[in-house]
Design a protein around this motif. Structure first.
Motif, PDB file in Angstrom:
ATOM      1  N   PRO A  32     -36.250   8.420 -14.945  1.00  0.00           N
ATOM      2  CA  PRO A  32     -35.065   8.833 -14.168  1.00  0.00           C
ATOM      3  C   PRO A  32     -34.056   7.715 -13.945  1.00  0.00           C
ATOM      4  O   PRO A  32     -32.876   7.995 -13.708  1.00  0.00           O
ATOM      5  CB  PRO A  32     -35.666   9.312 -12.839  1.00  0.00           C
ATOM      6  CG  PRO A  32     -37.020   8.677 -12.768  1.00  0.00           C
ATOM      7  CD  PRO A  32     -37.500   8.582 -14.179  1.00  0.00           C
ATOM      8  N   GLU A  33     -34.488   6.461 -14.016  1.00  0.00           N
ATOM      9  CA  GLU A  33     -33.571   5.355 -13.740  1.00  0.00           C
ATOM     10  C   GLU A  33     -32.748   4.929 -14.952  1.00  0.00           C
ATOM     11  O   GLU A  33     -31.866   4.056 -14.842  1.00  0.00           O
ATOM     12  CB  GLU A  33     -34.357   4.140 -13.212  1.00  0.00           C
ATOM     13  CG  GLU A  33     -35.450   3.648 -14.139  1.00  0.00           C
ATOM     14  CD  GLU A  33     -36.771   4.366 -13.975  1.00  0.00           C
ATOM     15  OE1 GLU A  33     -37.773   3.864 -14.524  1.00  0.00           O
ATOM     16  OE2 GLU A  33     -36.812   5.408 -13.298  1.00  0.00           O
ATOM     17  N   THR A  34     -32.975   5.512 -16.121  1.00  0.00           N
ATOM     18  CA  THR A  34     -32.305   5.082 -17.348  1.00  0.00           C
ATOM     19  C   THR A  34     -30.803   5.355 -17.307  1.00  0.00           C
ATOM     20  O   THR A  34     -30.373   6.468 -16.987  1.00  0.00           O
ATOM     21  CB  THR A  34     -32.907   5.806 -18.560  1.00  0.00           C
ATOM     22  OG1 THR A  34     -34.314   5.544 -18.616  1.00  0.00           O
ATOM     23  CG2 THR A  34     -32.259   5.342 -19.853  1.00  0.00           C
ATOM     24  N   ARG A  35     -30.017   4.340 -17.659  1.00  0.00           N
ATOM     25  CA  ARG A  35     -28.580   4.477 -17.773  1.00  0.00           C
ATOM     26  C   ARG A  35     -28.112   3.847 -19.080  1.00  0.00           C
ATOM     27  O   ARG A  35     -28.730   2.883 -19.563  1.00  0.00           O
ATOM     28  CB  ARG A  35     -27.857   3.813 -16.596  1.00  0.00           C
ATOM     29  CG  ARG A  35     -28.142   4.450 -15.240  1.00  0.00           C
ATOM     30  CD  ARG A  35     -27.587   5.868 -15.147  1.00  0.00           C
ATOM     31  NE  ARG A  35     -27.813   6.467 -13.837  1.00  0.00           N
ATOM     32  CZ  ARG A  35     -28.899   7.166 -13.498  1.00  0.00           C
ATOM     33  NH1 ARG A  35     -29.877   7.328 -14.385  1.00  0.00           N
ATOM     34  NH2 ARG A  35     -29.014   7.689 -12.299  1.00  0.00           N
ATOM     35  N   LEU A  36     -27.012   4.351 -19.625  1.00  0.00           N
ATOM     36  CA  LEU A  36     -26.462   3.867 -20.884  1.00  0.00           C
ATOM     37  C   LEU A  36     -25.082   3.242 -20.634  1.00  0.00           C
ATOM     38  O   LEU A  36     -24.264   3.809 -19.896  1.00  0.00           O
ATOM     39  CB  LEU A  36     -26.298   5.017 -21.880  1.00  0.00           C
ATOM     40  CG  LEU A  36     -27.502   5.928 -22.126  1.00  0.00           C
ATOM     41  CD1 LEU A  36     -27.116   7.039 -23.097  1.00  0.00           C
ATOM     42  CD2 LEU A  36     -28.677   5.139 -22.660  1.00  0.00           C
ATOM     43  N   ARG A  37     -24.829   2.105 -21.280  1.00  0.00           N
ATOM     44  CA  ARG A  37     -23.519   1.473 -21.202  1.00  0.00           C
ATOM     45  C   ARG A  37     -23.133   0.967 -22.593  1.00  0.00           C
ATOM     46  O   ARG A  37     -23.941   0.327 -23.267  1.00  0.00           O
ATOM     47  CB  ARG A  37     -23.499   0.324 -20.201  1.00  0.00           C
ATOM     48  CG  ARG A  37     -23.703   0.738 -18.754  1.00  0.00           C
ATOM     49  CD  ARG A  37     -22.535   1.572 -18.245  1.00  0.00           C
ATOM     50  NE  ARG A  37     -22.697   1.974 -16.856  1.00  0.00           N
ATOM     51  CZ  ARG A  37     -23.239   3.116 -16.455  1.00  0.00           C
ATOM     52  NH1 ARG A  37     -23.695   3.985 -17.362  1.00  0.00           N
ATOM     53  NH2 ARG A  37     -23.331   3.412 -15.178  1.00  0.00           N
TER      54      ARG A  37
ATOM     55  N   LEU B 271     -35.921   3.114 -24.548  1.00  0.00           N
ATOM     56  CA  LEU B 271     -34.823   2.915 -23.605  1.00  0.00           C
ATOM     57  C   LEU B 271     -35.249   2.069 -22.412  1.00  0.00           C
ATOM     58  O   LEU B 271     -36.409   2.058 -22.017  1.00  0.00           O
ATOM     59  CB  LEU B 271     -34.319   4.273 -23.103  1.00  0.00           C
ATOM     60  CG  LEU B 271     -33.842   5.248 -24.182  1.00  0.00           C
ATOM     61  CD1 LEU B 271     -33.547   6.611 -23.559  1.00  0.00           C
ATOM     62  CD2 LEU B 271     -32.620   4.707 -24.901  1.00  0.00           C
ATOM     63  N   GLY B 272     -34.282   1.353 -21.825  1.00  0.00           N
ATOM     64  CA  GLY B 272     -34.538   0.548 -20.644  1.00  0.00           C
ATOM     65  C   GLY B 272     -33.909   1.163 -19.404  1.00  0.00           C
ATOM     66  O   GLY B 272     -33.303   2.232 -19.451  1.00  0.00           O
TER      67      GLY B 272
ATOM     68  N   LEU C  20     -35.333  -3.744 -16.447  1.00  0.00           N
ATOM     69  CA  LEU C  20     -35.469  -3.860 -17.895  1.00  0.00           C
ATOM     70  C   LEU C  20     -34.157  -3.482 -18.569  1.00  0.00           C
ATOM     71  O   LEU C  20     -33.628  -2.396 -18.350  1.00  0.00           O
ATOM     72  CB  LEU C  20     -36.585  -2.933 -18.399  1.00  0.00           C
ATOM     73  CG  LEU C  20     -36.722  -2.798 -19.920  1.00  0.00           C
ATOM     74  CD1 LEU C  20     -37.118  -4.134 -20.565  1.00  0.00           C
ATOM     75  CD2 LEU C  20     -37.729  -1.710 -20.270  1.00  0.00           C
ATOM     76  N   VAL C  21     -33.651  -4.398 -19.397  1.00  0.00           N
ATOM     77  CA  VAL C  21     -32.449  -4.146 -20.200  1.00  0.00           C
ATOM     78  C   VAL C  21     -32.870  -4.172 -21.665  1.00  0.00           C
ATOM     79  O   VAL C  21     -33.556  -5.088 -22.104  1.00  0.00           O
ATOM     80  CB  VAL C  21     -31.358  -5.202 -19.950  1.00  0.00           C
ATOM     81  CG1 VAL C  21     -30.121  -4.910 -20.812  1.00  0.00           C
ATOM     82  CG2 VAL C  21     -30.981  -5.251 -18.473  1.00  0.00           C
ATOM     83  N   THR C  22     -32.448  -3.159 -22.429  1.00  0.00           N
ATOM     84  CA  THR C  22     -32.782  -3.107 -23.853  1.00  0.00           C
ATOM     85  C   THR C  22     -31.502  -3.002 -24.690  1.00  0.00           C
ATOM     86  O   THR C  22     -30.500  -2.449 -24.237  1.00  0.00           O
ATOM     87  CB  THR C  22     -33.687  -1.902 -24.181  1.00  0.00           C
ATOM     88  OG1 THR C  22     -32.994  -0.694 -23.836  1.00  0.00           O
ATOM     89  CG2 THR C  22     -34.991  -1.981 -23.421  1.00  0.00           C
ATOM     90  N   GLU C  23     -31.570  -3.543 -25.912  1.00  0.00           N
ATOM     91  CA  GLU C  23     -30.463  -3.398 -26.856  1.00  0.00           C
ATOM     92  C   GLU C  23     -30.928  -2.817 -28.185  1.00  0.00           C
ATOM     93  O   GLU C  23     -30.109  -2.493 -29.034  1.00  0.00           O
ATOM     94  CB  GLU C  23     -29.755  -4.744 -27.090  1.00  0.00           C
ATOM     95  CG  GLU C  23     -30.669  -5.923 -27.435  1.00  0.00           C
ATOM     96  CD  GLU C  23     -31.132  -5.959 -28.885  1.00  0.00           C
ATOM     97  OE1 GLU C  23     -30.665  -5.150 -29.718  1.00  0.00           O
ATOM     98  OE2 GLU C  23     -31.991  -6.792 -29.188  1.00  0.00           O
TER      99      GLU C  23
END
Length: 412
Positions: free
Chosen positions: A225-230, A194-195, A124-127
């Motif tokens: 736990p898998e959430t990452r930010l870019r 969040l994604g 899952l990708v979120t914006e």
């Protein structure tokens, strides 16, 4: 296979998905596009994008109710969807993803994807979190909650920054369904937004945090736990519609122009804003979107959906609700902003611009009053606001936000 899943109740989320769609196409990838329909579904068709409908179709009335009940606007003990709707959308999405071989779903506020992606076992990708991200909470950068006013401001500021990763506001329906489906639930309202990969669609210079600080964040208690930010940088609409002839003539006239584009509110705020702007020596161009608004003053021109990226560079002041798309369109044009935030994410967007001296924020309750007219007059007359907006414009000009988003999505 990549699938884009915009929530078409929102013009902003629909058009941001279009920006990502274009960037992916430029890189040789044509994603699938799916939606449960909505007020701005026609924008996809206008872009020439083929899309599939999933689950019960949302009509205009249901979209309007969703906007009233969405996280940060509606009551915290509900989930914006009924339990029956959640099950219908989540199961339909998961079946679609599996049937189409989707490996990554990218969404703009179709919150059902937080569960359907888990059910289908895909990324899952979120914006849609925009600048509303954990490093901002943890550095105390969110503005104070606007209510209850009787609570001291320091307490309201603490609550605004502490609660997102702790409170389970709006998650009840999602967690009931997650338990029934045997998939992980949502430990907080922030986790709902969040994604696995969360695209941070703002420039670090506007956030007030470095890219390194944002991307080094790791989830603790209250987050998946898998959430990452870019960080990608700005992501805003370039609507595929021409400038109407009467708008062109309106913009060519002498004198200052105020552009009112409050697209996510009810009509009363828009009407009250027009009333306040008419007290100034300026002409007023209004993007009325779906609202039925009329005004017979020759200084006022009201249209429906307008290509803001073509209009903003030619006006002197933008008045919006503070959604990230409209704020960024104004800043990319070097135009000062008066924001009337309707919910927390918008409040943060406007606050960030206000901190850099490029705009001011005002409570929607003050729309139509003397305070609104005074602030608009100040923004028009004080050149320091335009200078600050111009500095942000230069910053944005060096960033390809949609391209950065597409590259991160493609990394898998």
């Amino acid at each position: 296979m990549i699938c884009l899943l915009p929530h078409c109740a929102y013009l902003s989320q629909t058009t941001r998905m279009i920006e990502i769609y274009r960037a992916l196409r430029e890189r040789g990838v044509t994603p699938r596009v799916a939606t449960y329909g909505g007020t701005y579904e026609s924008v996809l068709a206008a872009e020439g994008i083929d899309y599939d409908l999933i689950g019960p179709r949302m009509d205009d009335e249901r979209c309007a109710r969703f906007l009233r009940e969405q996280p940060s606007s509606g009551a915290v003990d509900q989930s914006a969807y009924s339990d029956e709707e959640l099950r219908a959308y989540v199961t339909a999405e998961a079946e679609y993803f599996t049937g189409q071989g989707v490996e990554t779903v990218v969404t703009g506020f179709a919150l059902t994807a937080t569960l359907s992606s888990r059910l289908a076992g895909i990324r899952l990708v979120t914006e849609h979190s925009a600048s509303w991200i954990p490093p901002m909470f943890e550095h105390g950068l969110l503005p104070p909650l606007r209510s209850p006013r009787l609570v001291p401001q320091p307490v309201r500021k603490w609550a605004a920054n502490a609660l997102p990763g702790r409170a389970r506001f709006y998650t009840g329906g999602f967690n009931r369904l997650a338990e029934q489906l045997g998939i992980p639930g949502l430990p907080s309202v922030a986790a709902l937004i969040l994604g696995d990969l969360t695209l941070v669609t703002e420039a670090p210079g506007v956030l007030g945090l470095t890219r390194e600080t944002v991307e080094a964040w790791r989830p603790g208690r209250g987050y998946r736990p898998e959430t990452r930010l870019r960080v990608t940088g700005p992501l805003f609409a370039h609507l595929p519609i021409p400038l109407p002839d009467d708008v062109e003539r309106f913009l060519q006239q002498d004198g200052p122009v105020i552009y009112v584009a409050i697209t996510s509110s009810g009509p009363d705020i828009v009407k009250n804003t027009i009333k306040a702007m008419k007290t100034l020596d300026a002409r007023i161009l209004v993007a009325g979107t779906v609202h039925d608004i009329e005004d017979d003053d020759e200084r006022v021109l009201i249209k429906s959906v307008l290509p803001s990226h073509l209009i903003m560079p030619r006006v002197d002041l933008a008045v919006t609700a503070g959604g990230q798309g409209s704020v960024q369109t104004a800043m990319a044009s070097g135009v000062p902003l008066l924001g009337l935030p309707l919910q927390m994410e918008q409040d943060l967007n406007v606050t960030l611009i206000e901190r850099r001296g490029a705009g001011r924020r005002l409570s929607p309750r003050q729309a139509g009053g003397a305070r609104m007219a005074a602030l608009a007059g100040e923004l028009l007359s004080d050149g320091r606001y335009r200078q600050a907006a111009e500095e942000i414009r230069k910053m944005y000009a060096e960033i390809d936000g949609p391209g950065a988003a597409a590259e991160l999505i493609l990394q898998g």
